[in-house]
Structure formats: structure tokens, C-alpha cells
Design a protein around this motif. Structure first.
Motif, mmCIF file in Angstrom:
data_model
loop_
_atom_site.group_PDB
_atom_site.id
_atom_site.type_symbol
_atom_site.label_atom_id
_atom_site.label_comp_id
_atom_site.label_asym_id
_atom_site.label_seq_id
_atom_site.Cartn_x
_atom_site.Cartn_y
_atom_site.Cartn_z
ATOM 1 N N TYR A 52 28.332 37.149 37.689
ATOM 2 C CA TYR A 52 29.396 36.307 37.136
ATOM 3 C C TYR A 52 29.834 35.272 38.158
ATOM 4 O O TYR A 52 29.898 35.548 39.352
ATOM 5 N N GLY A 53 30.187 34.082 37.650
ATOM 6 C CA GLY A 53 30.689 33.026 38.518
ATOM 7 C C GLY A 53 32.175 33.159 38.784
ATOM 8 O O GLY A 53 32.708 32.523 39.688
ATOM 9 N N LEU A 54 32.847 34.018 37.987
ATOM 10 C CA LEU A 54 34.285 34.219 38.122
ATOM 11 C C LEU A 54 34.703 35.469 37.362
ATOM 12 O O LEU A 54 34.179 35.746 36.290
ATOM 13 N N VAL A 55 35.666 36.193 37.941
ATOM 14 C CA VAL A 55 36.306 37.316 37.246
ATOM 15 C C VAL A 55 37.793 36.996 37.136
ATOM 16 O O VAL A 55 38.422 36.594 38.113
ATOM 17 N N ILE A 56 38.338 37.149 35.934
ATOM 18 C CA ILE A 56 39.782 37.023 35.700
ATOM 19 C C ILE A 56 40.237 38.381 35.200
ATOM 20 O O ILE A 56 39.849 38.808 34.110
ATOM 21 N N SER A 57 41.021 39.088 36.018
ATOM 22 C CA SER A 57 41.371 40.469 35.691
ATOM 23 C C SER A 57 42.876 40.698 35.664
ATOM 24 O O SER A 57 43.610 40.232 36.530
ATOM 25 N N ASP A 58 43.300 41.474 34.675
ATOM 26 C CA ASP A 58 44.670 41.955 34.617
ATOM 27 C C ASP A 58 44.870 42.968 35.744
ATOM 28 O O ASP A 58 43.908 43.585 36.216
ATOM 29 N N TRP A 59 46.095 43.133 36.183
ATOM 30 C CA TRP A 59 46.407 44.103 37.239
ATOM 31 C C TRP A 59 46.543 45.500 36.655
ATOM 32 O O TRP A 59 45.925 46.450 37.108
ATOM 33 N N ASN A 60 47.398 45.641 35.622
ATOM 34 C CA ASN A 60 47.764 46.960 35.090
ATOM 35 C C ASN A 60 46.825 47.395 33.976
ATOM 36 O O ASN A 60 46.925 46.918 32.853
ATOM 37 N N MET A 61 45.908 48.307 34.317
ATOM 38 C CA MET A 61 44.995 48.879 33.323
ATOM 39 C C MET A 61 44.726 50.323 33.706
ATOM 40 O O MET A 61 44.892 50.710 34.848
ATOM 41 N N GLU A 62 44.296 51.099 32.730
ATOM 42 C CA GLU A 62 43.865 52.478 32.976
ATOM 43 C C GLU A 62 42.424 52.597 32.508
ATOM 44 O O GLU A 62 42.049 51.936 31.565
ATOM 45 N N PRO A 63 41.574 53.418 33.045
ATOM 46 C CA PRO A 63 41.839 54.283 34.206
ATOM 47 C C PRO A 63 41.679 53.563 35.542
ATOM 48 O O PRO A 63 42.179 54.035 36.550
ATOM 49 N N MET A 64 41.002 52.413 35.579
ATOM 50 C CA MET A 64 40.845 51.672 36.836
ATOM 51 C C MET A 64 41.610 50.361 36.723
ATOM 52 O O MET A 64 41.344 49.553 35.844
ATOM 53 N N THR A 65 42.551 50.146 37.627
ATOM 54 C CA THR A 65 43.368 48.933 37.594
ATOM 55 C C THR A 65 42.574 47.720 38.082
ATOM 56 O O THR A 65 41.520 47.868 38.705
ATOM 57 N N GLY A 66 43.129 46.550 37.842
ATOM 58 C CA GLY A 66 42.522 45.320 38.350
ATOM 59 C C GLY A 66 42.515 45.294 39.873
ATOM 60 O O GLY A 66 41.588 44.771 40.495
#
Length: 128
Positions: A52-66
Motif C-alpha cells: 500500500y502507498g498509504l494507510v489511514i487507520s482509526d485509533w480505537n478498534m478491537e481486537p487490535m487498535t490502530g
């Protein structure tokens, strides 16, 4: 150098509405090659299969956070150079500092619009 609008981008969020919003904003900006993951572990396995050329990730997630995803990406020799933008509803200074220390390229606080997203993308990827 101009940004390649056809480069693959991975959006990571456990909230389907947010995935759709970010997906649509990226399309408005001109990106077409957009994949989605609903948590950090799914994102990590996708990243190990596709560059991927870029990842845009949320912080708060389960089971693995951003945040955990970011640390995994930065610890992986194959993935560590991937530009990474963290998205969160919380603008706590501690979170911003932790993300910066972990190697995040930029940070977006929800809610945001296409203009804000584009500004962050330009700061991470360059002009387009």
C-alpha cells in the motif's frame, strides 16, 4: 513529484459508516484504488499480501487498535516505510505524542472533511 492517484490505499476502521465516509472523501480527492479493513489484524494481513502507498487507520478498534497496528507496521522491515495517518475522535495530547513516537506520519481528529484530509495527504505524500 506528483502523487500517484492510482496507488493502493488501505483504510482501517471498525465502524462501517466511517469506512464509507473516508472512502468517499478519497474518491472526491481523486483516489480510486481503495481497500478496507475492519481492525488492525485484518489490516496487517492485507498489508503483508499487498503493498500500500498509504494507510489511514482509526485509533480505537478491537481486537487490535490502530496504535498497535502502527507499532506492528513500524517494526516490520517490509512495511515500516508505509506512510501512515492515524484518525481518532480524541485529540488527547498523550495520544498524539504516543502516535508520533511510534512513527505516525500525520494525525486527523474527527470530524473532518475532504479539504482537511487533502491537506494531511499533501503533508505526508506531497502535492497532487
Amino acid at each position: 513529484m506528483a502523487v500517484d492517484l492510482s496507488m493502493p490505499i488501505l483504510i482501517v476502521d471498525d465502524y462501517k459508516t466511517m469506512l464509507r465516509i473516508v472512502h468517499n472523501l478519497l474518491k472526491q480527492i481523486g483516489f480510486e484504488n481503495i481497500d478496507e479493513a475492519t481492525d488492525g489484524s485484518m489490516a496487517l494481513s492485507k498489508m503483508r499480501r499487498k503493498k500500500y502507498g498509504l494507510v489511514i487507520s482509526d485509533w480505537n478498534m478491537e481486537p487490535m487498535t490502530g496504535y498497535e497496528l502502527l507499532k506492528e507496521v513500524r517494526a516490520d522491515a517490509e512495511l515500516k516505510a508505509t506512510p501512515f495517518i492515524m484518525v481518532t475522535a480524541e485529540s488527547k495530547t498523550d495520544n498524539v505524542i504516543a502516535a508520533k513516537k511510534a512513527g505516525v506520519n500525520n494525525y486527523i481528529v474527527k470530524p473532518f472533511n475532504a479539504q482537511t484530509l487533502k491537506q494531511k495527504l499533501v503533508s505526508v505524500l506531497g502535492d497532487f
